[in-house]
Motif scaffolding. Structure first.
Motif, PDB file in Angstrom:
ATOM      1  N   ARG A  11       0.735  -0.863   0.310  1.00  0.00           N
ATOM      2  CA  ARG A  11      -0.409   0.127  -0.399  1.00  0.00           C
ATOM      3  C   ARG A  11       0.755   1.488   0.129  1.00  0.00           C
ATOM      4  NH1 ARG A  11      -3.508  -2.855   3.390  1.00  0.00           N
ATOM      5  NH2 ARG A  11      -2.933  -2.359   5.279  1.00  0.00           N
ATOM      6  N   VAL A  12       1.719   1.049   0.933  1.00  0.00           N
ATOM      7  CA  VAL A  12       2.883   2.313   0.537  1.00  0.00           C
ATOM      8  C   VAL A  12       3.091   2.921  -0.833  1.00  0.00           C
ATOM      9  CG1 VAL A  12       5.159   3.384   1.560  1.00  0.00           C
ATOM     10  CG2 VAL A  12       3.201   2.169   3.342  1.00  0.00           C
ATOM     11  N   HIS A  13       4.262   1.816  -1.643  1.00  0.00           N
ATOM     12  CA  HIS A  13       4.574   1.660  -2.509  1.00  0.00           C
ATOM     13  C   HIS A  13       3.350   1.918  -3.444  1.00  0.00           C
ATOM     14  CE1 HIS A  13       5.446  -0.279  -6.405  1.00  0.00           C
ATOM     15  NE2 HIS A  13       6.746   0.822  -6.336  1.00  0.00           N
ATOM     16  N   ASP A  14       2.027   2.252  -3.283  1.00  0.00           N
ATOM     17  CA  ASP A  14       1.224   1.911  -4.178  1.00  0.00           C
ATOM     18  C   ASP A  14       1.089   4.019  -4.418  1.00  0.00           C
ATOM     19  OD1 ASP A  14       0.533  -0.256  -5.519  1.00  0.00           O
ATOM     20  OD2 ASP A  14      -1.234  -0.550  -4.485  1.00  0.00           O
ATOM     21  N   ARG A  15       0.726   4.383  -2.439  1.00  0.00           N
ATOM     22  CA  ARG A  15       0.484   5.344  -2.566  1.00  0.00           C
ATOM     23  C   ARG A  15       2.064   6.104  -2.960  1.00  0.00           C
ATOM     24  NH1 ARG A  15      -2.057   5.505   3.358  1.00  0.00           N
ATOM     25  NH2 ARG A  15      -3.243   4.523   3.009  1.00  0.00           N
ATOM     26  N   GLY A  35      -3.730   9.420 -24.295  1.00  0.00           N
ATOM     27  CA  GLY A  35      -3.515  10.178 -23.937  1.00  0.00           C
ATOM     28  C   GLY A  35      -3.133  10.770 -22.347  1.00  0.00           C
ATOM     29  N   ARG A  36      -3.167  11.970 -22.518  1.00  0.00           N
ATOM     30  CA  ARG A  36      -3.362  13.139 -20.836  1.00  0.00           C
ATOM     31  C   ARG A  36      -4.538  12.531 -20.492  1.00  0.00           C
ATOM     32  NH1 ARG A  36       0.086  15.341 -17.697  1.00  0.00           N
ATOM     33  NH2 ARG A  36      -0.878  17.173 -15.773  1.00  0.00           N
ATOM     34  N   VAL A  37      -4.054  12.073 -18.982  1.00  0.00           N
ATOM     35  CA  VAL A  37      -5.265  11.930 -17.781  1.00  0.00           C
ATOM     36  C   VAL A  37      -5.184  12.738 -16.620  1.00  0.00           C
ATOM     37  CG1 VAL A  37      -6.828   9.994 -16.767  1.00  0.00           C
ATOM     38  CG2 VAL A  37      -6.212   9.775 -19.506  1.00  0.00           C
ATOM     39  N   THR A  38      -5.782  13.313 -16.194  1.00  0.00           N
ATOM     40  CA  THR A  38      -5.373  13.712 -14.830  1.00  0.00           C
ATOM     41  C   THR A  38      -6.541  13.430 -13.416  1.00  0.00           C
ATOM     42  OG1 THR A  38      -4.735  16.327 -16.106  1.00  0.00           O
ATOM     43  CG2 THR A  38      -5.564  16.227 -13.717  1.00  0.00           C
ATOM     44  N   PHE A  39      -5.240  13.163 -13.236  1.00  0.00           N
ATOM     45  CA  PHE A  39      -6.232  12.325 -11.896  1.00  0.00           C
ATOM     46  C   PHE A  39      -6.241  13.335 -10.805  1.00  0.00           C
ATOM     47  CE2 PHE A  39      -4.794   8.573 -14.395  1.00  0.00           C
ATOM     48  CZ  PHE A  39      -5.846   7.430 -14.544  1.00  0.00           C
ATOM     49  N   TYR A  40      -7.497  13.440  -9.569  1.00  0.00           N
ATOM     50  CA  TYR A  40      -7.438  14.106  -8.463  1.00  0.00           C
ATOM     51  C   TYR A  40      -7.758  13.211  -7.519  1.00  0.00           C
ATOM     52  CZ  TYR A  40      -8.019  18.173 -11.707  1.00  0.00           C
ATOM     53  OH  TYR A  40      -8.278  19.084 -13.307  1.00  0.00           O
ATOM     54  N   GLY A  41      -6.472  12.508  -7.729  1.00  0.00           N
ATOM     55  CA  GLY A  41      -6.609  11.173  -6.537  1.00  0.00           C
ATOM     56  C   GLY A  41      -7.044   9.859  -7.659  1.00  0.00           C
ATOM     57  N   ILE A  42      -6.088   9.123  -6.964  1.00  0.00           N
ATOM     58  CA  ILE A  42      -5.660   7.777  -7.827  1.00  0.00           C
ATOM     59  C   ILE A  42      -5.650   6.888  -6.338  1.00  0.00           C
ATOM     60  CG2 ILE A  42      -3.531   8.046  -8.479  1.00  0.00           C
ATOM     61  CD1 ILE A  42      -4.153   6.871 -10.868  1.00  0.00           C
ATOM     62  N   ASN A  43      -6.160   5.523  -6.497  1.00  0.00           N
ATOM     63  CA  ASN A  43      -6.062   4.627  -6.048  1.00  0.00           C
ATOM     64  C   ASN A  43      -6.187   2.608  -6.774  1.00  0.00           C
ATOM     65  OD1 ASN A  43      -8.677   3.231  -5.582  1.00  0.00           O
ATOM     66  ND2 ASN A  43      -8.413   5.645  -3.923  1.00  0.00           N
ATOM     67  N   ARG A  44      -5.916   2.009  -6.690  1.00  0.00           N
ATOM     68  CA  ARG A  44      -5.624   0.799  -7.300  1.00  0.00           C
ATOM     69  C   ARG A  44      -7.092   0.163  -6.995  1.00  0.00           C
ATOM     70  NH1 ARG A  44      -2.190  -3.401  -8.027  1.00  0.00           N
ATOM     71  NH2 ARG A  44      -0.133  -2.302  -7.093  1.00  0.00           N
ATOM     72  N   GLU A  50     -10.508  -5.540 -13.139  1.00  0.00           N
ATOM     73  CA  GLU A  50      -9.797  -6.306 -14.201  1.00  0.00           C
ATOM     74  C   GLU A  50      -9.595  -4.263 -15.297  1.00  0.00           C
ATOM     75  OE1 GLU A  50     -12.738  -8.940 -13.644  1.00  0.00           O
ATOM     76  OE2 GLU A  50     -13.115  -6.698 -14.017  1.00  0.00           O
ATOM     77  N   PRO A  51      -8.823  -3.975 -14.321  1.00  0.00           N
ATOM     78  CA  PRO A  51      -7.815  -2.436 -15.686  1.00  0.00           C
ATOM     79  C   PRO A  51      -7.697  -2.950 -16.762  1.00  0.00           C
ATOM     80  CG  PRO A  51      -6.303  -3.389 -13.597  1.00  0.00           C
ATOM     81  CD  PRO A  51      -7.588  -4.462 -13.609  1.00  0.00           C
ATOM     82  N   TRP A  52      -7.506  -3.561 -17.615  1.00  0.00           N
ATOM     83  CA  TRP A  52      -6.981  -3.686 -18.342  1.00  0.00           C
ATOM     84  C   TRP A  52      -7.998  -3.608 -19.278  1.00  0.00           C
ATOM     85  CZ3 TRP A  52      -6.684  -7.515 -14.605  1.00  0.00           C
ATOM     86  CH2 TRP A  52      -7.469  -8.970 -14.962  1.00  0.00           C
ATOM     87  N   MET A  53      -9.600  -3.953 -19.048  1.00  0.00           N
ATOM     88  CA  MET A  53     -10.868  -3.368 -19.838  1.00  0.00           C
ATOM     89  C   MET A  53     -11.200  -1.951 -19.727  1.00  0.00           C
ATOM     90  SD  MET A  53     -12.877  -6.871 -18.932  1.00  0.00           S
ATOM     91  CE  MET A  53     -13.302  -7.191 -20.489  1.00  0.00           C
ATOM     92  N   ILE A  54     -10.291  -0.949 -18.644  1.00  0.00           N
ATOM     93  CA  ILE A  54     -10.343   0.497 -19.283  1.00  0.00           C
ATOM     94  C   ILE A  54     -10.097   0.886 -19.764  1.00  0.00           C
ATOM     95  CG2 ILE A  54     -10.977   2.542 -17.646  1.00  0.00           C
ATOM     96  CD1 ILE A  54     -11.022   0.004 -15.121  1.00  0.00           C
ATOM     97  N   THR A  55     -10.536   2.147 -20.654  1.00  0.00           N
ATOM     98  CA  THR A  55      -9.584   2.295 -21.642  1.00  0.00           C
ATOM     99  C   THR A  55     -10.283   4.204 -21.567  1.00  0.00           C
ATOM    100  OG1 THR A  55      -9.528   1.508 -23.924  1.00  0.00           O
ATOM    101  CG2 THR A  55      -9.729   3.459 -24.720  1.00  0.00           C
ATOM    102  N   LEU A  56      -9.350   4.778 -21.192  1.00  0.00           N
ATOM    103  CA  LEU A  56      -9.424   6.059 -21.377  1.00  0.00           C
ATOM    104  C   LEU A  56      -8.701   7.291 -22.627  1.00  0.00           C
ATOM    105  CD1 LEU A  56      -8.079   6.251 -17.501  1.00  0.00           C
ATOM    106  CD2 LEU A  56     -10.721   6.019 -18.277  1.00  0.00           C
ATOM    107  N   GLY A  57      -9.598   8.711 -22.268  1.00  0.00           N
ATOM    108  CA  GLY A  57      -8.667   8.973 -24.022  1.00  0.00           C
ATOM    109  C   GLY A  57      -7.871  10.196 -23.542  1.00  0.00           C
ATOM    110  N   ASN A  58      -7.870  11.127 -24.432  1.00  0.00           N
ATOM    111  CA  ASN A  58      -7.016  12.494 -24.064  1.00  0.00           C
ATOM    112  C   ASN A  58      -7.978  13.117 -23.487  1.00  0.00           C
ATOM    113  OD1 ASN A  58      -4.822  13.670 -24.591  1.00  0.00           O
ATOM    114  ND2 ASN A  58      -5.535  14.938 -25.865  1.00  0.00           N
TER     115      ASN A  58
END
Length: 179
Positions: A11-15, A35-44, A50-58
């Motif tokens: 968890r520490v490594h992920d953060r 493309g560019r994705v801005t995260f305002y808070g991100i975690n696993r 199945e994160p590989w099934m998620i596609t995020l645009g620019n």
């Protein structure tokens, strides 16, 4: 190393990894970034199992507490009767999209280009290009162009300022003492 210690170190490594390079962290989990994705808070956990099934645009903005759910976990209780039962589907988010705080995006959903999803929404159906959608379940409430016109009419006209100058200008507008 005991499993509890391993979990804490993980968890520490992920953060650390997420704060240092949020896009790299998402890619390391398997999320497809186009493309560019801005995260305002991100975690696993925001990307589910199945994160590989998620596609995020620019130019996508993902705020705190957003969850992407690519499967229907309810199948688990029905597998006693139907062992092969599974519902998992990809999620696709287009370009120029804003996902408000605590939005949940469900399996099989495509959010089009130039969309705004309101805070706390549950997106269970596709959202067409150029749409502002909100609610539980999320429904289209206006076009992005109508949303822009409404925002321009009530704009404080300080969005171009650096953060500190913007804060000072907003305080002045609302008569809040600066200190």
């Amino acid at each position: 190393m005991p499993s509890r210690v391993r979990a804490i170190v993980g968890r520490v490594h992920d953060r650390w990894a997420a704060s240092r390079d949020p896009m790299g962290f998402a890619r390391s989990l398997g999320v497809n970034l186009n493309g560019r994705v801005t995260f305002y808070g991100i975690n696993r956990q925001m990307f589910g199992s199945e994160p590989w099934m998620i596609t995020l645009g620019n130019d996508v903005h993902i705020t705190a507490g957003v969850q992407f759910v690519t499967h229907d976990g309810g199948t688990l209780i029905l597998r006693k009767e139907h062992p092969d039962l599974e519902w998992t589907a990809p999620i696709v988010v287009g370009d120029d999209v804003y996902l408000g705080i605590r939005t949940i995006v469900l399996p099989g959903v495509t959010i089009g280009d130039r969309c705004v999803i309101g805070a706390g929404s549950v997106v269970a159906r596709d959202v067409p290009d150029g749409t502002v959608a909100a609610g539980v379940p999320a429904r289209p409430i206006r076009s992005t162009d109508d949303y822009l016109a409404r925002l321009q009419a009530k704009s404080l006209r300080v969005g171009h300022l650096p953060a500190q100058a913007k804060a000072e200008a907003i305080k002045k507008i609302y008569g809040i003492p600066t200190g």
